[in-house]
Design an enzyme around this catalytic site. Structure first.
Site, short mmCIF file in Angstrom:
data_model
loop_
_atom_site.label_atom_id
_atom_site.label_comp_id
_atom_site.label_asym_id
_atom_site.label_seq_id
_atom_site.Cartn_x
_atom_site.Cartn_y
_atom_site.Cartn_z
N ASN A 36 39.51 52.02 40.39
CA ASN A 36 40.75 52.14 39.83
C ASN A 36 40.77 53.63 39.06
OD1 ASN A 36 42.38 50.12 40.14
ND2 ASN A 36 41.09 48.82 39.27
N SER A 59 39.16 44.87 36.79
CA SER A 59 39.34 45.96 37.43
C SER A 59 39.09 47.24 36.58
CB SER A 59 40.63 45.97 38.01
OG SER A 59 41.75 45.86 37.20
N HIS A 81 34.00 42.89 41.13
CA HIS A 81 35.41 43.30 41.33
C HIS A 81 35.76 43.13 42.82
CE1 HIS A 81 38.77 46.58 41.13
NE2 HIS A 81 39.32 45.36 41.07
N GLU A 132 33.27 45.56 44.31
CA GLU A 132 32.58 46.62 43.50
C GLU A 132 31.68 45.97 42.40
OE1 GLU A 132 34.43 50.57 41.60
OE2 GLU A 132 35.57 48.83 41.30
#
Length: 264
Positions: free
Chosen positions: A171, A100, A121, A133
């Site tokens: 993130n 992440s 991800h 992702e």
């Protein structure tokens, strides 16, 4: 679970037998719930489970098209695993990381197939969340990216490409919000329930940031913030001292039965 449900033969590997058993039990429970709700048929449930096999040995990952690594957010551990996978898997195998926040370029550099290393991800909980992702490392090829984008779509997910910067998109945006919510709690701006309610009702978020942090794992949140802080060199990513204190105390969220909320 997602790969098996969509027709792929899956080998699930965990060096911890207890962790492996827990993972399989969670998959079986999830499949049963989907069948109970009529999302999949009983036959589909059984076939999905039959496509899943397990092992406690990384050495058993051999003749496969794709590996998706999902270990702890520790660069040293990921690099060790990718180096081993690179040595034992055939040249065609694409090595993907579910990281992440950690650099795909850095992970790929320990292999001899940097063009076939990519970030994949998934969002938690994976069977329900649509986003994947897709992170391109410096040397990730167009062909590898195209394959993984198509693979993600075949899993009934929505792939979004991102370049290899700390935290990627998800993130880099999410963790500062969670971190700021923790600062609000530490500074007594509002209660944890108040903070989460403001974000749910005021910003239309399905979960409040503190409850979401508990779901993700407070240790994981701390690891990601450390990567952002180090990688981008900006103090706006500095982890809140209260987050550090909770992690030091073993209050990691749902998985430890206690985080910002009590799950016992």
């Amino acid at each position: 679970q997602v790969f098996a449900t969509c027709g792929a033969q899956v080998l699930l590997v965990d060096i911890n037998p207890e962790g492996l058993a827990k993972g399989v039990a969670a998959i079986e429970k999830s499949l049963a719930k989907l069948a109970e709700k009529g999302v999949i048929t009983a036959d589909h449930q059984a076939a999905s489970r039959a496509r899943l096999s397990t092992s406690t040995k990384l050495e058993d990952i051999l003749d496969v098209d794709l590996v998706v690594e999902a270990v702890s957010e520790r660069p040293d551990l990921k690099k060790k695993i990718f180096a081993q996978l690179d040595a034992q898997c055939p040249p065609r195998t694409i090595l993907a990381s579910n990281t992440s926040s950690i650099s795909i370029t850095e992970i790929a550099a320990v292999t001899k197939r940097a063009d076939r290393v990519i970030g994949m991800h998934f969002m938690n909980p994976v069977p329900l969340m649509k986003l994947v992702e897709i992170i391109r490392g410096q040397e990730t090829s167009d062909a590898t990216t195209k394959t993984i984008v198509e693979c993600s779509s075949s899993l009934d997910k929505t792939p979004v490409e991102a370049n290899d910067y700390p935290g990627f998109v998800s993130n880099r945006v999410l963790m500062p919000m969670i971190n700021e919510a923790i600062y609000c709690l530490m500074e007594g701006v509002a209660t944890k329930e108040g903070i989460d309610t403001v974000m749910k009702l005021g910003m239309n978020h399905p979960m409040g940031p503190l409850a979401l942090a508990d779901l993700i794992g407070l240790d994981v949140c701390l690891d990601i913030l450390e990567v952002l802080h180090k990688g981008l060199g900006d103090d706006k990513y500095r982890p809140c001292p209260l987050l550090r204190r909770y992690v030091a105390a073993g209050r990691l969220g749902k998985k430890s039965k206690k985080g910002f909320y009590d799950y016992a």
